[in-house]
Scaffold this motif. Structure first.
Motif, PDB file in Angstrom:
ATOM      1  N   SER A 245       0.812  -1.217   0.000  1.00 37.83           N
ATOM      2  CA  SER A 245       0.000   0.000   0.000  1.00 37.83           C
ATOM      3  C   SER A 245       0.843   1.264   0.000  1.00 37.83           C
ATOM      4  CB  SER A 245      -0.921   0.015   1.227  1.00 37.83           C
ATOM      5  OG  SER A 245      -0.151   0.145   2.414  1.00 37.83           O
ATOM      6  N   GLY A 246       2.110   1.151   0.464  1.00 43.45           N
ATOM      7  CA  GLY A 246       3.000   2.304   0.506  1.00 43.45           C
ATOM      8  C   GLY A 246       2.852   3.178   1.730  1.00 43.45           C
ATOM      9  N   ASP A 247       1.977   2.791   2.674  1.00 41.27           N
ATOM     10  CA  ASP A 247       1.799   3.644   3.863  1.00 41.27           C
ATOM     11  C   ASP A 247       2.430   3.059   5.120  1.00 41.27           C
ATOM     12  OD1 ASP A 247       0.074   1.582   4.391  1.00 41.27           O
ATOM     13  OD2 ASP A 247      -1.754   2.784   4.255  1.00 41.27           O
ATOM     14  N   SER A 248       3.056   1.908   5.003  1.00 40.90           N
ATOM     15  CA  SER A 248       3.747   1.309   6.138  1.00 40.90           C
ATOM     16  C   SER A 248       4.905   0.469   5.623  1.00 40.90           C
ATOM     17  CB  SER A 248       2.784   0.458   6.977  1.00 40.90           C
ATOM     18  OG  SER A 248       2.269  -0.617   6.214  1.00 40.90           O
ATOM     19  N   PHE A 249       5.763   0.030   6.536  1.00 41.46           N
ATOM     20  CA  PHE A 249       6.922  -0.763   6.151  1.00 41.46           C
ATOM     21  C   PHE A 249       7.417  -1.541   7.354  1.00 41.46           C
ATOM     22  CE2 PHE A 249       8.427   3.337   7.577  1.00 41.46           C
ATOM     23  CZ  PHE A 249       9.579   3.067   8.327  1.00 41.46           C
ATOM     24  N   ILE A 250       8.222  -2.556   7.101  1.00 42.59           N
ATOM     25  CA  ILE A 250       8.851  -3.322   8.162  1.00 42.59           C
ATOM     26  C   ILE A 250      10.364  -3.188   8.034  1.00 42.59           C
ATOM     27  CG2 ILE A 250       7.077  -5.022   8.730  1.00 42.59           C
ATOM     28  CD1 ILE A 250       8.231  -6.864   6.639  1.00 42.59           C
ATOM     29  N   THR A 251      11.031  -3.282   9.181  1.00 42.50           N
ATOM     30  CA  THR A 251      12.493  -3.230   9.199  1.00 42.50           C
ATOM     31  C   THR A 251      13.018  -4.399  10.021  1.00 42.50           C
ATOM     32  OG1 THR A 251      12.432  -1.754  11.132  1.00 42.50           O
ATOM     33  CG2 THR A 251      12.648  -0.725   8.947  1.00 42.50           C
ATOM     34  N   GLY A 252      14.210  -4.863   9.652  1.00 49.22           N
ATOM     35  CA  GLY A 252      14.869  -5.925  10.385  1.00 49.22           C
ATOM     36  C   GLY A 252      16.245  -5.474  10.826  1.00 49.22           C
TER      37      GLY A 252
END
Length: 199
Positions: free
Chosen positions: A53-60
């Motif tokens: 959607s482009g409104d959230s993201f995950i990071t590791g």
């Protein structure tokens, strides 16, 4: 900087770095427009994946940290717990096409499926690693045509997985077993993929 990922709209991107640093950038500005705070100060953020959607993201981050962010908020909206909490445990990740689940892999051979709304993994896959010779899983790529994904590791092994099964459905051989496979990418049709390694 250790990682970077474009927003699908193409007007912004996220970078990750040492000290748990996560920054949002606008392509029209020289300075970051937002700093996100949530990773440990001793973590290296080495993987980023935007939600479709482009409104959230995950990071590791190193130490097995996996965080979900809303791009409009400076604090994470969820922390996922399931990977080993060890400083050298690097994480790679990819969203499913639907955006309701994602897969993470780690240096300890862990392959986990997550629901974005739950803090614990909903499925743990088995077969990438074994007790006598653990395999560092370096990268994961979701098939654009369905419910399968590929993982690649430090021992030259490549596995194809179906999200509905615990064991890999196929193993591919071709890279040297003492060399890292460093990346994998599907073609848009989803019927083939390419890998690069240290051969």
């Amino acid at each position: 900087m250790r990682s970077v990922a474009w927003n699908l709209a193409g007007d912004s991107f996220i970078t990750g770095g040492t000290g748990g640093e996560v920054l949002l950038w606008d392509v029209r500005q020289e300075q970051p427009i937002r700093q996100f705070n949530g990773h440990s100060l001793d973590a290296i953020v080495n993987s980023i994946a935007w939600h479709p959607s482009g409104d959230s993201f995950i990071t590791g981050g190193t130490g097995g940290e996996v965080l979900l962010w809303d791009v409009r908020q400076e604090q994470p909206i969820r922390q996922f717990k399931g990977h080993r909490n060890y400083r050298g445990n690097d994480i790679s990740m990819v969203w499913s096409l639907a955006g309701n689940t994602f897969v993470t892999v780690s240096d300890f051979g862990e392959v986990l499926l997550w629901d974005a709304g739950q803090e614990q993994p909903i499925h743990q896959f088995k077969g990438q690693s074994n007790i006598s010779r653990p395999s560092n899983v370096k990268f994961v790529a979701w098939n654009p045509s369905g419910n399968t994904f590929v993982t690649v590791g430090s021992d030259g092994h490549l596995f194809l997985w179906d999200v509905r099964q615990e064991q890999p459905i196929r193993q591919f051989k071709g890279h040297s077993t003492n060399r890292d496979v460093r990346s994998v990418a599907w073609n848009p049709a989803g019927d083939s993929f390419v890998t690069v390694g240290g051969d």
